[in-house]
Scaffold this motif. Sequence first.
Motif, PDB file in Angstrom:
ATOM      1  N   ASN A 141      -2.016   3.869   8.560  1.00 54.62           N
ATOM      2  CA  ASN A 141      -2.383   4.942   7.634  1.00 54.62           C
ATOM      3  C   ASN A 141      -3.057   6.126   8.322  1.00 54.62           C
ATOM      4  OD1 ASN A 141      -4.975   5.641   5.414  1.00 54.62           O
ATOM      5  ND2 ASN A 141      -2.863   6.106   4.889  1.00 54.62           N
ATOM      6  N   ARG A 182      -6.889   1.636  -1.409  1.00 53.90           N
ATOM      7  CA  ARG A 182      -6.251   0.974  -0.264  1.00 53.90           C
ATOM      8  C   ARG A 182      -7.285   0.553   0.760  1.00 53.90           C
ATOM      9  NH1 ARG A 182      -1.227   3.022   3.472  1.00 53.90           N
ATOM     10  NH2 ARG A 182      -1.530   1.569   5.210  1.00 53.90           N
ATOM     11  N   HIS A 236       0.832  -1.212   0.000  1.00 52.08           N
ATOM     12  CA  HIS A 236       0.000   0.000   0.000  1.00 52.08           C
ATOM     13  C   HIS A 236       0.864   1.259   0.000  1.00 52.08           C
ATOM     14  CE1 HIS A 236      -3.538  -2.330   0.554  1.00 52.08           C
ATOM     15  NE2 HIS A 236      -3.401  -2.556   1.858  1.00 52.08           N
ATOM     16  N   ASN A 245      -2.338  -7.624  -2.247  1.00 50.46           N
ATOM     17  CA  ASN A 245      -1.232  -6.939  -2.927  1.00 50.46           C
ATOM     18  C   ASN A 245      -0.242  -7.859  -3.635  1.00 50.46           C
ATOM     19  OD1 ASN A 245      -2.038  -4.331  -2.535  1.00 50.46           O
ATOM     20  ND2 ASN A 245      -0.914  -4.037  -0.638  1.00 50.46           N
TER      21      ASN A 245
END
Length: 230
Positions: A94, A146, A14, A161
Amino acid sequence: MKTSNKGKVEIIGHEGISLSKYKDSVGVWTIGMGATASEIPDLASWPLSRTLTLQEVFDLFSKSIVKYEDAVNKALTREVAQSQFDALVSWCYNVGVGYTRPVYDRKGNMTRDTATVIKLLNKGADAAALHDALLMYRKPMEIIKRRTKEATLLAYGKYCNDGKATLFPVSSNGYPVYKKGTVINLWEYISDTTPEQPIPREIHKEEEKELENKPSVIRQIYNKIGEYIK
């Protein structure tokens, strides 16, 4: 709990990888695998010419992920699947640790409650509810792809991913140049059997000796990065 190697690979995929600092989509100085001033307090003062090695980037990631794991562990009141834990650490990495707990002002008034997704997971909510709850955090627009992958991992246990990440250069004014990036296989650097040491130092030293004698994928990457940051 600790983040699994699959989870680490998911997060790095990510974030992408940059050996020099850059401004992210909201203008925050970032380096390595999403590291910001919370990991490197003086990052804003670094010149663009200052770079990290790939080894240093992996080491920094291994250290910085711990506080997000700790925050998720403290927030959970029931056992969860490894994939769910990995998804929450990725999300927390994040958005920050603030959503994993209530936030109060100086007068003791709660200014923000624990995130809905944490509450639902602690209550044993179904997959659809967990999926939708994580998708509540969808700003800026660039983050939606994401967040959708994280929601899929949380709700259905699917890692998305494929073990790949983009190692990208940075422009002269500090912005990532993704189209000139190199896709690398993270499983070449993260071992299934050594989750705490993504690139064992003894192996790294052997690679350095090998680089002196013949070109390799790592050397090609270093050369390419060098070309872009000149």
